[in-house]
Motif scaffolding. Structure first.
Motif, mmCIF file in Angstrom:
data_model
loop_
_atom_site.group_PDB
_atom_site.id
_atom_site.type_symbol
_atom_site.label_atom_id
_atom_site.label_comp_id
_atom_site.label_asym_id
_atom_site.label_seq_id
_atom_site.Cartn_x
_atom_site.Cartn_y
_atom_site.Cartn_z
ATOM 1 N N GLN A 64 0.740 -1.187 -0.072
ATOM 2 C CA GLN A 64 0.097 -0.008 -0.125
ATOM 3 C C GLN A 64 0.966 1.109 0.005
ATOM 4 O O GLN A 64 0.534 2.281 -0.330
ATOM 5 N N ILE A 65 1.940 1.181 0.388
ATOM 6 C CA ILE A 65 2.747 2.352 0.575
ATOM 7 C C ILE A 65 4.215 2.672 -0.268
ATOM 8 O O ILE A 65 4.600 3.758 -0.302
ATOM 9 N N VAL A 66 4.609 1.339 -0.259
ATOM 10 C CA VAL A 66 6.407 1.289 -0.770
ATOM 11 C C VAL A 66 6.213 1.978 -2.378
ATOM 12 O O VAL A 66 5.535 1.471 -3.067
ATOM 13 N N GLY A 67 6.876 3.037 -2.511
ATOM 14 C CA GLY A 67 7.109 3.443 -3.847
ATOM 15 C C GLY A 67 5.898 4.270 -4.156
ATOM 16 O O GLY A 67 5.797 4.344 -5.607
ATOM 17 N N ARG A 68 4.839 4.736 -3.425
ATOM 18 C CA ARG A 68 3.655 5.355 -3.788
ATOM 19 C C ARG A 68 3.853 6.787 -3.998
ATOM 20 O O ARG A 68 2.871 7.488 -4.257
ATOM 21 N N GLU A 69 5.116 7.412 -3.990
ATOM 22 C CA GLU A 69 5.210 9.057 -3.690
ATOM 23 C C GLU A 69 4.618 9.781 -5.064
ATOM 24 O O GLU A 69 3.759 10.529 -4.967
ATOM 25 N N LYS A 70 5.098 9.295 -6.186
ATOM 26 C CA LYS A 70 4.952 9.688 -7.793
ATOM 27 C C LYS A 70 3.207 9.774 -7.940
ATOM 28 O O LYS A 70 2.694 10.434 -8.323
ATOM 29 N N GLU A 71 2.845 8.550 -7.662
ATOM 30 C CA GLU A 71 1.479 8.024 -7.783
ATOM 31 C C GLU A 71 0.510 9.096 -7.090
ATOM 32 O O GLU A 71 -0.344 9.527 -7.502
ATOM 33 N N LEU A 72 1.008 9.303 -5.827
ATOM 34 C CA LEU A 72 0.205 10.089 -4.846
ATOM 35 C C LEU A 72 0.245 11.722 -5.505
ATOM 36 O O LEU A 72 -0.898 12.121 -5.228
ATOM 37 N N LEU A 73 1.265 12.177 -5.613
ATOM 38 C CA LEU A 73 1.424 13.466 -6.132
ATOM 39 C C LEU A 73 0.857 13.527 -7.262
ATOM 40 O O LEU A 73 0.058 14.714 -7.625
ATOM 41 N N SER A 74 0.769 12.767 -8.192
ATOM 42 C CA SER A 74 0.108 12.759 -9.536
ATOM 43 C C SER A 74 -1.437 13.139 -9.285
ATOM 44 O O SER A 74 -2.149 13.791 -9.974
ATOM 45 N N ALA A 75 -1.670 12.148 -8.368
ATOM 46 C CA ALA A 75 -3.546 12.129 -8.096
ATOM 47 C C ALA A 75 -3.711 13.411 -7.455
ATOM 48 O O ALA A 75 -4.786 13.937 -7.750
ATOM 49 N N LEU A 76 -3.047 13.887 -6.473
ATOM 50 C CA LEU A 76 -3.361 15.163 -5.872
ATOM 51 C C LEU A 76 -3.084 16.203 -6.959
ATOM 52 O O LEU A 76 -4.069 17.256 -6.748
ATOM 53 N N ASN A 77 -2.502 16.200 -7.693
ATOM 54 C CA ASN A 77 -2.345 17.486 -8.781
ATOM 55 C C ASN A 77 -3.644 17.535 -9.809
ATOM 56 O O ASN A 77 -3.634 18.631 -10.082
ATOM 57 N N ARG A 78 -4.380 16.468 -9.523
ATOM 58 C CA ARG A 78 -5.578 16.548 -10.364
ATOM 59 C C ARG A 78 -6.913 16.905 -9.791
ATOM 60 O O ARG A 78 -7.706 17.069 -10.132
ATOM 61 N N VAL A 79 -6.462 17.197 -8.365
ATOM 62 C CA VAL A 79 -7.596 17.670 -7.496
ATOM 63 C C VAL A 79 -7.797 19.041 -7.757
ATOM 64 O O VAL A 79 -6.957 19.881 -7.714
ATOM 65 N N PRO A 80 -9.098 19.634 -7.908
ATOM 66 C CA PRO A 80 -9.274 21.120 -8.154
ATOM 67 C C PRO A 80 -8.713 21.926 -6.977
ATOM 68 O O PRO A 80 -8.914 21.439 -5.687
ATOM 69 N N GLY A 81 -7.922 23.015 -7.074
ATOM 70 C CA GLY A 81 -7.415 23.806 -6.119
ATOM 71 C C GLY A 81 -6.087 23.544 -5.809
ATOM 72 O O GLY A 81 -5.638 23.889 -4.894
ATOM 73 N N VAL A 82 -5.487 22.333 -6.325
ATOM 74 C CA VAL A 82 -4.266 21.659 -5.812
ATOM 75 C C VAL A 82 -3.229 21.921 -6.912
ATOM 76 O O VAL A 82 -3.462 21.294 -8.119
ATOM 77 N N ARG A 83 -1.866 22.156 -6.579
ATOM 78 C CA ARG A 83 -0.901 22.035 -7.790
ATOM 79 C C ARG A 83 0.336 21.424 -6.986
ATOM 80 O O ARG A 83 0.807 22.025 -5.874
ATOM 81 N N ALA A 84 0.733 20.565 -7.475
ATOM 82 C CA ALA A 84 1.953 19.867 -6.868
ATOM 83 C C ALA A 84 3.125 20.678 -7.680
ATOM 84 O O ALA A 84 3.305 20.364 -9.014
ATOM 85 N N THR A 85 4.046 21.279 -7.156
ATOM 86 C CA THR A 85 4.903 22.031 -7.930
ATOM 87 C C THR A 85 6.203 20.992 -8.190
ATOM 88 O O THR A 85 6.113 19.919 -7.613
ATOM 89 N N SER A 86 7.061 21.510 -8.817
ATOM 90 C CA SER A 86 8.331 20.605 -9.388
ATOM 91 C C SER A 86 9.161 19.993 -8.172
ATOM 92 O O SER A 86 9.772 19.073 -8.226
ATOM 93 N N SER A 87 8.891 20.867 -7.039
ATOM 94 C CA SER A 87 9.499 20.327 -5.805
ATOM 95 C C SER A 87 8.856 19.542 -4.789
ATOM 96 O O SER A 87 9.257 19.229 -3.709
ATOM 97 N N ALA A 88 7.734 19.207 -5.298
ATOM 98 C CA ALA A 88 6.727 18.459 -4.510
ATOM 99 C C ALA A 88 7.511 17.093 -3.813
ATOM 100 O O ALA A 88 7.853 16.522 -4.637
ATOM 101 N N ALA A 89 7.138 16.927 -2.836
ATOM 102 C CA ALA A 89 7.911 15.589 -2.289
ATOM 103 C C ALA A 89 6.797 14.964 -0.893
ATOM 104 O O ALA A 89 5.948 15.708 -0.397
ATOM 105 N N VAL A 90 6.982 13.807 -0.849
ATOM 106 C CA VAL A 90 6.078 13.099 0.537
ATOM 107 C C VAL A 90 7.130 12.657 1.447
ATOM 108 O O VAL A 90 8.225 12.070 1.084
ATOM 109 N N HIS A 91 7.020 13.229 2.624
ATOM 110 C CA HIS A 91 7.961 12.773 3.852
ATOM 111 C C HIS A 91 7.270 11.918 4.831
ATOM 112 O O HIS A 91 6.085 12.510 5.147
#
Length: 298
Positions: A64-91
């Motif tokens: 459920q969690i291993v290696g999901r960072e890019k997938e999560l950021l991409s999905a969030l970037n499609r949410v209205p009112g949300v923009r994942a910048t080029s420096s976006a990361a999950v910690h």
């Protein structure tokens, strides 16, 4: 492989810009990507270009969690009112930090995690503890022959066994001792005695507290309130708590010797608690059936 988050449950998403975004939608999208129920994820803090989410679960599966960072950021970037910048990361701290693992290495990491989990389970499964019970044993009125026998038998079959002591005739204290054995990483917990029908017999009830779905078949039935009997009969119990199998056997040594080989066979074959409890109950009932037939003919 199930992973314990060890109370480190926060995900920090940095480099993310919000403009009229719906925080519930951010949480819901995160839950979908991680394969969690919507109610298991909540936004707990929003700062400048930072969103903090809390995973309201004690454990998650590795996949459920291993290696999901890019997938999560991409999905969030499609949410209205949300923009994942080029420096976006999950910690995250602890186990959740695996979300940022290289996606290309995901399969390798999962395979290694699975192998590790199998090794851990195998090690835990072969680590056991045996408890005696009862005031008569505690005060030295009778010898505990069961514990040495069980420890010797299981060690002959590759188990690492130890004696856990004598359990008192007290439901709360018994439950606490058994819960501690589970927490200490014993894969097998065996108790002897305390399964009768008197007010001092609490072993079945204790295991049922730890595992409400424990298998507790009857060995003998009789009328409660007759003589010293406050219960309807004698039962054994087999419960499962995480990686630990808990087994409550009777106290008489001949019954322990009848049940132990069945228990060994079941553990080696990987039987579930219902099948194991049923097999133990059958061999013990047969002993009593033969005794009753003999008494009748006598």
């Amino acid at each position: 492989m199930e992973l314990d988050l060890l109370q480190k449950t926060e995900l920090w998403i940095t480099g993310i810009e919000l403009q009229g975004a719906n925080l519930n939608e951010i949480a819901a999208v995160t839950a979908r990507v991680l394969g969690l129920p919507a109610e298991a994820v909540m936004v707990v803090d929003v700062r400048d270009r930072v969103v903090v989410l809390d995973i309201m679960r004690r454990t998650v599966m590795a996949e459920q969690i291993v290696g999901r960072e890019k997938e999560l950021l991409s999905a969030l970037n499609r949410v209205p009112g949300v923009r994942a910048t080029s420096s976006a990361a999950v910690h995250a701290r602890g186990i959740l930090g695996l979300i940022a693992a290289d996606a290309e290495q995901r399969e390798e990491l999962l395979e290694r995690s699975t192998r590790l989990a199998q090794q851990v389970r195998a090690g835990v499964a072969r680590r056991g503890v045996v408890f005696a019970s009862g005031r008569e044993v505690q005060e030295g009125l009778i010898e505990d022959t069961n514990s040495p026998y069980l420890i010797g038998l299981f060690e002959q079959h590759g188990y690492r066994m130890r004696f856990g002591g004598i359990l008192p005739d007290d439901l709360d204290l018994i439950t606490g001792r058994l819960r501690s054995a589970v927490a200490d990483g014993y894969g097998l917990v065996i108790t002897t005695g305390g399964v009768g029908a008197e007010d001092k017999d609490w072993m079945v009830e204790s295991i049922s507290r730890l595992d409400p779905a424990a298998a507790t078949p009857w060995i003998l039935h009789f009328h409660a309130g007759k003589g010293r009997h406050l219960k309807d009969g004698v039962r054994i119990a087999v419960g499962q708590v995480e990686l630990t199998t808990l087994v409550a056997l009777p106290g008489p040594h001949d019954e322990v010797r009848l049940a132990a080989p069945v228990l060994l066979e079941a553990l080696e074959a990987g039987w579930g608690k219902e099948i194991l409890a049923g097999a133990l109950a059958r061999v013990l009932r047969e002993k009593w059936r033969r005794a009753m037939v003999h008494e009748h003919h006598g």
